[in-house]
Design a protein around this motif. Structure first.
Motif, PDB file in Angstrom:
ATOM      1  N   UNK A   1       0.824  -1.216   0.000  1.00  0.00           N
ATOM      2  CA  UNK A   1       0.000   0.000   0.000  1.00  0.00           C
ATOM      3  C   UNK A   1       0.854   1.260   0.000  1.00  0.00           C
ATOM      4  N   UNK A   2       1.933   1.257   0.774  1.00  0.00           N
ATOM      5  CA  UNK A   2       2.794   2.450   0.815  1.00  0.00           C
ATOM      6  C   UNK A   2       3.454   2.695  -0.532  1.00  0.00           C
ATOM      7  N   UNK A   3       3.998   1.651  -1.133  1.00  0.00           N
ATOM      8  CA  UNK A   3       4.665   1.815  -2.435  1.00  0.00           C
ATOM      9  C   UNK A   3       3.666   2.224  -3.507  1.00  0.00           C
ATOM     10  N   UNK A   4       2.495   1.618  -3.507  1.00  0.00           N
ATOM     11  CA  UNK A   4       1.487   1.980  -4.502  1.00  0.00           C
ATOM     12  C   UNK A   4       1.023   3.420  -4.310  1.00  0.00           C
ATOM     13  N   UNK A   5       0.884   3.867  -3.071  1.00  0.00           N
ATOM     14  CA  UNK A   5       0.501   5.251  -2.810  1.00  0.00           C
ATOM     15  C   UNK A   5       1.557   6.221  -3.308  1.00  0.00           C
ATOM     16  N   UNK A   6       2.826   5.916  -3.071  1.00  0.00           N
ATOM     17  CA  UNK A   6       3.889   6.799  -3.539  1.00  0.00           C
ATOM     18  C   UNK A   6       3.949   6.842  -5.065  1.00  0.00           C
ATOM     19  N   UNK A   7       3.809   5.701  -5.702  1.00  0.00           N
ATOM     20  CA  UNK A   7       3.834   5.678  -7.166  1.00  0.00           C
ATOM     21  C   UNK A   7       2.662   6.450  -7.752  1.00  0.00           C
ATOM     22  N   UNK A   8       1.497   6.308  -7.149  1.00  0.00           N
ATOM     23  CA  UNK A   8       0.331   7.045  -7.643  1.00  0.00           C
ATOM     24  C   UNK A   8       0.501   8.537  -7.436  1.00  0.00           C
ATOM     25  N   UNK A   9       1.083   8.914  -6.309  1.00  0.00           N
ATOM     26  CA  UNK A   9       1.280  10.338  -6.013  1.00  0.00           C
ATOM     27  C   UNK A   9       2.295  10.970  -6.967  1.00  0.00           C
ATOM     28  N   UNK A  10       3.346  10.229  -7.321  1.00  0.00           N
ATOM     29  CA  UNK A  10       4.407  10.800  -8.150  1.00  0.00           C
ATOM     30  C   UNK A  10       4.103  10.649  -9.639  1.00  0.00           C
ATOM     31  N   UNK A  11       3.663   9.477 -10.057  1.00  0.00           N
ATOM     32  CA  UNK A  11       3.526   9.189 -11.477  1.00  0.00           C
ATOM     33  C   UNK A  11       2.080   8.993 -11.934  1.00  0.00           C
ATOM     34  N   UNK A  12       1.140   8.985 -11.025  1.00  0.00           N
ATOM     35  CA  UNK A  12      -0.236   8.716 -11.411  1.00  0.00           C
ATOM     36  C   UNK A  12      -0.871   9.864 -12.164  1.00  0.00           C
ATOM     37  N   UNK A  13      -1.925   9.584 -12.934  1.00  0.00           N
ATOM     38  CA  UNK A  13      -2.638  10.652 -13.655  1.00  0.00           C
ATOM     39  C   UNK A  13      -3.383  11.546 -12.685  1.00  0.00           C
ATOM     40  N   UNK A  14      -3.502  12.811 -13.051  1.00  0.00           N
ATOM     41  CA  UNK A  14      -4.187  13.790 -12.232  1.00  0.00           C
ATOM     42  C   UNK A  14      -5.635  13.946 -12.691  1.00  0.00           C
ATOM     43  N   UNK A  15      -6.525  14.089 -11.739  1.00  0.00           N
ATOM     44  CA  UNK A  15      -7.924  14.330 -12.068  1.00  0.00           C
ATOM     45  C   UNK A  15      -8.088  15.755 -12.594  1.00  0.00           C
ATOM     46  N   UNK A  16      -8.907  15.949 -13.636  1.00  0.00           N
ATOM     47  CA  UNK A  16      -9.109  17.309 -14.144  1.00  0.00           C
ATOM     48  C   UNK A  16      -9.830  18.169 -13.114  1.00  0.00           C
ATOM     49  N   UNK A  17      -9.428  19.448 -13.053  1.00  0.00           N
ATOM     50  CA  UNK A  17     -10.080  20.368 -12.129  1.00  0.00           C
ATOM     51  C   UNK A  17     -11.475  20.711 -12.645  1.00  0.00           C
ATOM     52  N   UNK A  18     -12.454  20.802 -11.754  1.00  0.00           N
ATOM     53  CA  UNK A  18     -13.814  21.149 -12.205  1.00  0.00           C
ATOM     54  C   UNK A  18     -13.880  22.579 -12.702  1.00  0.00           C
ATOM     55  N   UNK A  19     -14.680  22.788 -13.735  1.00  0.00           N
ATOM     56  CA  UNK A  19     -14.865  24.110 -14.301  1.00  0.00           C
ATOM     57  C   UNK A  19     -16.163  24.707 -13.774  1.00  0.00           C
TER      58      UNK A  19
END
Length: 262
Positions: free
Chosen positions: A185-203
């Protein structure tokens, strides 16, 4: 002489902590919640992940059985003793299991992230559950395939003064079993935080968009509401009397809609 009006605070539109403006609503092209089919697909992927990691626990158990140090015992036909009372083989067995579980957690987290970058809560739950079940399976495989737990029968079989191996056991069961899921879980969280896609900001769009509201009008000034952000403000006769700028055609406002300093 009239004092210039202070422009209202303009918040940074890219500030993620900025509250939405009053009188606004989410644009029609905003975030779309997942459909029922997409939720079922996420649950299926999470279940498959948990099953695969549970099966990988078999490999962890075999590696633990192969690499863990053995605890030597000896019998004198009356009792069974440790051959080396100051040996650290028992602690070494726990440490070997924990190190292998951490390595399996690292590898499984990287593999899950590379195969499914978008992640999701079901996938992370499947990753943690699979690591936990895999650790339990590895513990069972190592103790089952290792030396027998019947020490008395084993001592009689070995004979007097003959060294034999103690059963392969885990003494710190909680830490050893939880090492794999926590590391994953820790490694997956770090990978998602650094390399994961970002959610688009709401308009956000304003009610009655197309009209821009200018500054509050001073006493005696003309209308303060204009049709666009670049339109000028008609100050009227009152502003002309305050500024005395009759040569300007009675318009004391600037092009950006704010009163001119007198």
């Amino acid at each position: 002489m009239t004092a210039p009006l202070t422009p209202p605070h303009q918040p940074d539109p890219h500030d993620p902590w900025q509250a939405p403006p009053s009188g606004s609503r989410l644009a029609s092209g905003g975030l779309v919640p997942p459909t029922a089919a997409e939720r079922r697909a996420e649950l299926v992927r999470a279940a498959v992940t948990a099953l695969l990691l549970t099966a990988a626990g078999l490999l962890l158990g075999l590696l633990w059985l192969w690499l863990a140090p053995r605890v030597p015992l000896v019998s004198d036909d009356t009792a069974v003793y440790l051959k080396d009372s100051e040996g650290e083989e028992a602690i070494g067995a726990d440490g070997t299991f924990v190190l292998l579980a951490l390595a399996f957690g690292l590898v499984s987290a990287v593999a899950v992230f590379l195969l499914r970058r978008h992640g999701g809560i079901p996938l992370v739950v499947g990753l943690a559950l699979g690591g936990l079940l895999g650790s339990l399976l590895a513990w069972g495989v190592g103790t089952w395939l290792g030396p027998t737990s019947d020490v008395v029968a084993h001592a009689k079989e070995a004979g007097k003064g003959v060294t034999f191996d103690a059963p392969l056991e885990l003494h710190a069961v909680g830490a050893a079993v939880l090492a794999w899921p926590i590391a994953a879980m820790i490694v997956h969280l770090l990978l998602t935080w650094v390399f994961g896609p970002r959610d688009p900001e709401p308009e956000w769009e304003f009610w009655g968009s197309g009209q821009a509201f200018g500054p509050a009008r001073a006493p005696g000034a003309g209308a303060g509401v204009v049709d666009g952000p670049s339109a000028s403000v008609d100050s009227g006769a009152g502003a002309e009397g305050d500024s005395g700028a009759g040569a300007d055609g009675g318009a004391s406002g600037t092009a950006d809609g704010w009163p001119r300093r007198s």
